[in-house]
Design an enzyme around this catalytic site. Structure first.
Site, PDB file in Angstrom:
ATOM      1  N   ASP A  92       0.847  -1.174   0.000  1.00 34.74           N
ATOM      2  CA  ASP A  92       0.000   0.000   0.000  1.00 34.74           C
ATOM      3  C   ASP A  92       0.882   1.222   0.000  1.00 34.74           C
ATOM      4  O   ASP A  92       2.031   1.131   0.400  1.00 34.74           O
ATOM      5  CB  ASP A  92      -0.728   0.034   1.354  1.00 34.74           C
ATOM      6  CG  ASP A  92      -2.130  -0.388   1.158  1.00 34.74           C
ATOM      7  OD1 ASP A  92      -2.415  -0.812   0.053  1.00 34.74           O
ATOM      8  OD2 ASP A  92      -2.927  -0.296   2.098  1.00 34.74           O
ATOM      9  N   ASP A 138      -9.159  -5.030   2.178  1.00 30.73           N
ATOM     10  CA  ASP A 138      -7.929  -5.720   1.793  1.00 30.73           C
ATOM     11  C   ASP A 138      -7.960  -7.182   2.223  1.00 30.73           C
ATOM     12  O   ASP A 138      -7.057  -7.935   1.889  1.00 30.73           O
ATOM     13  CB  ASP A 138      -6.721  -5.058   2.460  1.00 30.73           C
ATOM     14  CG  ASP A 138      -6.486  -3.665   1.917  1.00 30.73           C
ATOM     15  OD1 ASP A 138      -6.650  -3.498   0.702  1.00 30.73           O
ATOM     16  OD2 ASP A 138      -6.157  -2.763   2.694  1.00 30.73           O
TER      17      ASP A 138
END
Length: 1156
Positions: free
Chosen positions: A457, A782
């Site tokens: 990320d 996620d």
């Protein structure tokens, strides 16, 4: 423990039901039965029995807005009446239980039986003194009375050494168990939850939450207790952990207010009053039903039957269809975790089984040869009759032979292997805590060493996650710094401050700094904190606006989710009309805007061409500076007719834009260096972010993920999907294979894109080694990618509970550089095991050959049973401790990953094992056959039964141990390094074990006497033993001079272990592919998945053994992969040739280092 507390609860409840415990308006049982209800049924019940949620709060003596007062006496009373929010853990195994388990080892049992027989027979004296010749040579040599009486010593010594081995094993298991419990409690302590107490919102450890607490719930939370919803915005819950239904359940105070512990908040926010905690919550009831294993479960069920009606009824609902299903699931879960073993452990278990089989064959042959030789010699050559009174003496001989056979087996079986893995992993996990890696699944740490790709990320991992608004476009002016409030129309300023203050989670706020001169603390969603910071910079206060319109007065909230990519809040104005504020990614909001506030604060028309111009002149320049752009807008609705709020498409459109804010999130200072290390170590770092492509590219360049002039891809989610999907919109592996090798940045990506990418890389057959992918994640969305990945990293600070749940490692400081530490530890685990293997196998090979040939040629093993057990102890237990605790060095990051199918034993290791084996055998056989002449002592060969220990054999034993000790130092290096002492003092455990072993060896030789079959040696002989041992170090240098390329045959040897891993690996692959939604989650998740796979691996190992066919298949596959290794260019289309070359040979400079 679980059943105890439960029954206490029941008895307490029955006692107090009549007068409502502790003065509360409802009892524990009433609340428990209330939580069994769902939907409208529950609403009606709360309304009728308690007078709505308000009434329920009154009965629980709490306030829906202020929460509990927090007085100690009140809190203690609640604990007594309603219990604590803890589920009592399973009792750990006692030390004695662990000892009993260690005793179950088959080889040890065989040894014990043999030792007992030997012990029993040693006390038997054949009748009559005169006929001592009658039994032949069997009796000769034992004339010395003292000696024959000492016959029992060998049996006793074997039993004693078995006891030692058992205690050491049990102690290791016990300390391992203790470490795990520590780890578990650390994970639990880290979990905190937001609760309102005395009107203040505080973070409370989950265990301290009590019935009557008012908890604030938000997107991404894992609910810690059961409760009733007081007020909620657009709340959706994933109850699959309890009901098995994957659809998200909508919750509202007037429709379905029941919130259950263990479920996940997938969308929205709200407040609930806690009604059941710990063993009384819905998941707690299931845990208690599962009990601490099977036996207790039966006990518990009996108990439940005995208790009277109310309690028995209480347990009933869980046995309904829904509960039954959950129980099954929970049971599966618990059984799964017990068997959790890693890929490495799978490989090792297989290796150990193979070595054990070889040992079994060798020991059987040894026994048969000894018995035949003795029988032929005594009864055929000397032609003696079998006398009945001599039988026990003959049997004693046979038992001696049997013990020698078993000893060969004991030495051959490397029971230290699983121990070495456990010690190494447990040690690493402990040390990784200090490096901010909280490992949730042991095997993750070893998998991480093989990682070839990291999908990271951006926000919070590569950047600091401290958002600050630095630019703003408002009233037709693009300000490069935050403007003075006077420079814009007051009308615009008012709307802007209202839009930001109200349209953000009320849990997001900016608090004063902890220390003087520090930065203000950002709590809650960081992007919202950046916007609230803008309000403060404009000299306004968001808190006063929030106080005027508290959260419960918000008319409707459309919370942020990955589909909307925006958040909107509707408020009712004093005149009855409605105003909706919206904020979100600038491209998305601007598309929905038809007007914009002008320089005088009045709305003017905003056409598509104006929008394009704005994107070019405002948004792109901001993005190129690495800023995240957020657009804020609003829309007014009339009071009549009231719009249909459920029809989102018509509500979230026709907005008026207020401003566009550029928010900066600076790159963490240590990240560029960490990424460089990864690239050197052969790991490709890819950035997957929801940000706009220009922002993402700017950050990627700052981090060093991409370098100008390189051939790489930076694309957004739309383009990515266009490239990987066919006409029907299905994802195709060949298409992904064209994209991923060059992809470095994926911007504006949805959770599904992330999952698709991770899955695509893992499934790719483009390169000869399967890619091992790590993923980082912090959001609930996620989850799938984290699970799908081989190793999932969740963020400890910013991560939601859902992400942590799906992950394998939690980064306690949310920092990318901690991932590099994880790689280092992972590689270190692999190397530690290899070091141990190299050492262990050398000893095994030598000891087995010596015992076998010695027994065949001299009818007696030169190394006695007790001596072998001592060698086995130092080899297995101590060496695994010494070699498995080597600290990692930076040099581990200077090589490429091993890959999944690399054999455990490399060609260098094979060379070392065979080389040192040859040296040791030459020395030992020289000593055995010509030792007595060299040292001018009596020969110890062909000694009769019970004869005193000879100096000759003592020298052989002592030299053997010395060679092992010095070879242990050699084993510290497995890549053919010259300096084996490098960094030896950084590992105090290693030094102390080598010194300790040496000291004990001196004691054994000088004072061991009969039990150890040792006779004391003088200084000169000791010097010779040590000198021959030190020869190992010199010989080690000789071996490392020989180049591997000269030893062609080694390649096949190293491959040996590869065949066994292949079948299970491939099956693993199939199993991993089951879950498509999952690949997205993140590095963290990757690990989680492995946990399950490892269990499957174990089953595979067993099955593979049962069916020889998989074995042959593996061999065939093996040969095909080897040919690919030698001729990599045939693997794929020409465009990828250089890539594959770069992957296969570290020396190739054709491709930039980052590329593979």
């Amino acid at each position: 423990m679980g059943d105890m507390t439960n029954s206490d609860f029941y008895t307490k409840n029955q006692r107090n039901d009549s007068n409502h415990e502790g003065g509360f308006g409802c009892s524990l049982m009433e609340l428990r039965s209330l939580m069994e209800l769902r939907g409208t049924e529950a609403v009606v019940k709360i309304q009728e029995d308690y007078g709505g949620t308000e009434g329920l709060c009154q009965r629980l003596k709490t306030s829906p807005t202020e929460g509990l007062a927090g007085l100690a006496t009140d809190l203690d009373k609640r604990k007594d009446v309603f219990g604590q929010n803890l589920i009592p853990p399973k009792k750990p195994k006692t030390f004695l239980q662990l000892v009993w388990e260690a005793l179950q080892d088959v080889t040890l049992i065989i040894l014990e039986i043999a030792a007992l027989i030997s012990l029993g027979l040693s006390f038997y004296q054949p009748p009559g003194e005169g006929n001592s010749d009658a039994c032949g040579e069997a009796k000769a040599g034992a004339e010395d009375e003292g000696e024959s009486e000492a016959g029992w010593i060998e049996g006793a010594a074997i039993l004693l050494s078995v006891v030692c081995v058992v205690l050491v094993t049990a102690f290791n298991d016990w300390s391992k168990e203790k470490q795990f419990r520590g780890l578990q409690s650390r994970i639990e302590q880290e979990q905190k939850f937001q609760v309102v107490r005395g009107g203040q919102v505080i973070q409370l450890p989950v265990a301290d939450i009590l019935v009557g607490d008012i908890a604030q719930i938000k997107y991404g939370d894992l609910l810690p207790a059961d409760g009733v919803l007081i007020q909620g915005n657009d709340l959706k819950i994933d109850e699959s952990s309890l009901t098995g239904e994957s659809d998200h359940v909508r919750k509202a105070a007037d429709k379905d207010p029941m919130l259950l512990s263990g479920t996940h908040v997938m969308e929205g926010s709200g407040r609930m009053v806690v009604t059941a905690v710990g063993v009384n919550s819905q998941s707690g009831i299931i845990f208690t039903l599962l009990g601490a294993g099977g036996e207790e479960e039966e006990k518990k069920e009996k108990k439940v039957k005995k208790q009277d009606g109310a309690a028995a009824m209480e347990m009933q609902p869980l046995k309904s269809a829904e509960g039954g299903e959950t129980e099954e699931k929970e049971k599966k879960k618990t059984s799964v975790s017990k068997k959790e073993k890693s890929v490495l452990q799978g490989k090792l278990t297989k290796l150990a089984v193979q070595i054990g089989k070889a040992g079994l064959v060798m020991s059987a042959i040894t026994v048969i040869i000894l018995v035949l030789y003795f029988a032929i010699d005594t009864f055929v050559r000397q032609n003696r009759p079998w006398l009945t009174e001599c039988t026990p003496i003959y049997i004693q001989y046979f038992v001696k032979f049997f013990i020698i056979g078993v000893t060969v087996l004991v030495v051959a079986v490397p029971e230290g292997l699983p121990l070495a893995v456990t010690i190494s992993l447990a040690y690493s996990v402990k040390k990784m805590m200090k490096d901010n890696n909280l490992v949730r699944h042991l095997d993750a740490c070893e998998t991480m060493g093989n990682a070839t790709a990291i999908c990271s990320d951006k926000t919070g991992t590569l950047t600091t996650n401290r958002m600050t608004a630095v630019q703003v476009y408002v009233a037709d002016v693009h300000y490069k710094t935050i403007p003075e409030p006077t420079s814009m129309p007051s009308k615009t300023l008012d709307i802007l401050t209202n839009a930001i203050s109200l349209n953000s989670a009320y849990t997001s706020k900016i608090l004063p700094a902890d220390k003087e001169g520090g930065l203000p603390k950002q709590v809650g969603n960081k992007t919202e904190c950046g916007l609230l910071g803008l309000v403060l910079d404009l000299k306004r206060d968001y808190q006063t606006i929030r106080n005027q319109i508290p959260e419960e007065k918000l008319y409707k909230v459309y919370t942020f989710n990955s589909v909307r990519k925006s958040m909107s809040t509707v408020i009712k104005l004093p005149d009855g009309s409605f105003r909706m504020y919206s904020k979100g990614a600038s491209e998305i909001i601007l598309k929905k805007c038809s007007r914009i506030l002008s320089e005088v604060g009045e709305p003017r028309v905003f056409r598509p061409r104006d929008r394009d111009e704005m994107v070019k002149k405002v948004i792109e320049p901001m993005a190129c500076d690495g800023l995240r752009t957020i657009c804020v807008g609003y829309r007014d609705f009339p009071k009549d007719p009231e719009p249909n709020w459920e029809d989102e498409n018509n509500i979230l459109t026709d907005l008026t834009a207020i401003c566009v804010v550029g928010i900066e999130d600076p790159v963490r200072p240590e990240v560029p260096d960490a990424i460089l290390k990864c690239q050197r170590a052969g790991i490709t770092v890819r950035m997957v972010t929801g940000d706009n492509i220009n922002t993402a590219r700017a950050i990627a360049i700052k981090c060093g993920i991409i370098h100008p002039g390189e051939d790489f891809l930076c694309i957004d989610g739309k383009e990515f999907n266009r490239r990987i999907r066919n006409e029907k919109g299905e994802v195709e592996q060949e298409r992904i294979d064209k994209v991923w090798p060059k992809l470095r940045v994926l911007a504006r990506s949805s959770p599904t894109d992330k999952h698709t990418l991770v899955k695509g890389i893992i499934d790719s057959t483009l390169v000869d080694q399967r890619q091992v992918v790590a993923v980082t994640g912090d959001g609930t969305n996620d989850g799938p990618a984290l699970k799908k990945a081989d190793v999932g990293f969740a963020m400890g600070i910013a991560g939601t509970d859902v992400a942590k749940e799906a992950s394998d490692i939690i980064l306690t400081d949310d920092n990318f550089s901690s991932i590099v530490k994880a790689v280092m530890w992972g590689r270190n685990v692999y190397d530690s095991i290899s070091k141990f293997l190299q050492f262990q196998l050398t000893v095994n090979v030598v000891a087995v050959i010596v015992a076998f040939t010695g027994a065949c040629i001299t009818q007696d093993s030169p190394l006695k049973a007790v001596q072998m057990l001592w060698v086995n102890l130092i080899m297995d237990t101590f060496a695994s401790l010494a070699l498995a605790t080597e600290p990692p060095t930076e040099s581990l990051l200077m090589r490429k990953p091993y890959g999944r199918n690399k054999p455990l034993i490399s060609s260098t290791m094979t060379k070392n094992i065979l080389g040192h084996g040859v040296y040791q055998l030459v020395i030992i056989f020289s000593l055995l056959f010509v030792g007595e002449q060299i040292f001018d002592i009596d020969s110890g060969r062909n000694a009769p039964l019970h004869s005193p220990p000879s100096e000759h054999y003592t020298i052989i034993f002592n030299t053997f141990v010395m060679m092992q000790l010095f070879n242990e130092i050699n084993a510290r290096k497995i890549h053919g390094e010259r300096n084996v002492f490098d960094g030896i003092f950084r590992n105090p455990i290693f030094c102390s074990i080598v010194v300790g072993t040496f000291a004990i060896q001196i004691v054994i030789v000088q004072f061991g006497g009969k039990p150890f079959s040792c006779s004391p040696l003088d200084l000169e002989k000791w010097m010779w033993c040590v000198f021959l041992g030190m020869g190992e170090l010199v010989w080690g240098q000789v071996i490392s001079t020989i180049p591997n390329s000269k030893l062609r045959f080694l390649r096949g040897a190293g491959q040996l272990t590869q065949k066994d891993e292949m079948p299970e690996e491939e099956m693993n692959e199939d199993q991993e592919e089951i879950d498509h939604a999952e690949r997205e989650l993140r590095r963290g998740q990757i690990l989680w998945f492995r946990g399950l796979n490892r269990i499957q691996t174990q089953i595979e190992v067993v099955n593979t053994f049962k069916s020889g066919t998989a074995f042959q298949g593996a061999l065939r596959r093996q040969s095909s992969t080897t040919s690919q290794n030698q001729d990599v260019t045939n693997v794929s289309s020409p465009s990828h040739v250089s890539l594959c070359n770069a992957l296969s040979s570290p020396t190739s400079t054709a491709a930039p280092s980052g590329q593979c």
